[in-house]
Design a protein around this motif. Structure first.
Motif, short mmCIF file in Angstrom:
data_model
loop_
_atom_site.label_atom_id
_atom_site.label_comp_id
_atom_site.label_asym_id
_atom_site.label_seq_id
_atom_site.Cartn_x
_atom_site.Cartn_y
_atom_site.Cartn_z
N THR A 8 69.44 -88.55 32.01
CA THR A 8 70.26 -87.17 32.47
C THR A 8 71.11 -87.00 31.73
O THR A 8 71.87 -85.94 31.91
N GLU A 10 72.63 -85.07 28.80
CA GLU A 10 72.09 -83.90 27.75
C GLU A 10 72.13 -83.95 26.42
O GLU A 10 73.12 -83.60 25.54
N GLU A 228 65.02 -74.12 36.49
CA GLU A 228 66.24 -74.81 36.04
C GLU A 228 66.18 -76.36 35.80
O GLU A 228 66.53 -76.98 34.95
N LYS A 232 66.56 -78.34 32.48
CA LYS A 232 67.37 -79.66 32.64
C LYS A 232 66.79 -80.66 31.71
O LYS A 232 67.38 -81.47 30.95
#
Length: 254
Positions: A8, A10, A228, A232
């Motif tokens: 998760t 980035e 989205e 992501k």
């Protein structure tokens, strides 16, 4: 299941400049509902509107949609005829909206195979929106990646034959400049809906370093939440472009 990363963090951390999508699953969506396949294509157009609106709001530079491949002529004649009609009516209905929202329309592919009336609608739509500075919406229609590379090579070969270009002067950049996507950034994120995991002759040259995302969602059910999620996933990946991970960290921190 979507081809996503569990990380998760980035790693990439930025939105894609260019998103390319194969909008698969319209026919199956309709068949599951005991509807004619064309009704799935009408539902697919509604999904396109939502995704275009979202990309414009997110300041995505380019959205490329694979609407009709050069292989789709093999489909039943009635379906192809209805698809051409849908393409025509959608162009008529949407160009003014695109223009009002500062969206530039660009159609890529061998347009000579289309009826003259449709070719004229394409020319008018591109001309009306050519000076817009927001999202560039690229519609690939009667397009194939092999056709694109072939037509680029043919143009270059003609220049060599005329003595305008030396064979030694042919470079990757020159080929890129002769593709129908010239002057556009290469896709950062490729999405395919419908559960298939292949690129089906779409943007073969341009997808060399693109991040892929596959989802089982049929295209009419693909919405902004799905997009989205794809973005992501893209932002969680480390894009190396041939470097090592350590090198990319150094480049990012430089």
């Amino acid at each position: 299941m979507p081809a996503t990363h569990d990380n998760t963090n980035e790693v990439n951390g930025v939105d894609p400049r260019h998103i390319a999508i194969i909008m698969d699953g319209n026919g199956r969506w309709a068949q599951k509902r005991l509807m004619p396949r064309i009704m799935g294509h009408y539902a697919g157009v509604k999904a396109v509107r939502k995704i275009v609106e979202y990309c414009a709001q997110k300041n995505i530079e380019v959205l490329s949609l694979f609407a009709f491949s050069s292989e789709n002529w093999r489909r039943p004649k009635d379906e192809v005829s209805l698809l051409m009609e849908l393409f025509m009516t959608t162009l008529q209905a949407e160009v003014d909206t695109l223009d009002k929202n500062n969206i530039r329309l660009r159609i890529i592919g061998d347009k000579s195979a289309f009826p003259e009336k449709l070719q004229e609608k394409i020319r008018l739509g591109e001309a009306q929106t050519q000076n817009n500075t927001g999202l560039t919406l690229v519609i690939a229609a009667n397009y194939g990646g092999r056709w694109d590379i072939t037509q680029a090579v043919a143009k270059i070969a003609a220049a060599v034959e005329k003595g305008e270009l030396a064979a030694q002067a042919i470079t990757e950049q020159l080929i890129d400049e002769n593709l129908v996507t010239a002057n556009l950034p290469e896709p950062d994120l490729f999405i395919r809906s419908g559960g298939e995991e292949r690129i089906s002759n779409f943007l073969l040259w341009q997808l060399a370093y693109t991040e892929f995302y596959f989802t089982d969602k049929l295209w009419p059910d693909f919405d902004r939440n799905q997009l989205e999620h794809a973005i992501k996933s893209f932002k969680s990946r480390q894009r190396r472009f041939g470097h090592t991970g350590e090198q990319m960290v150094g480049i990012k921190n430089a």
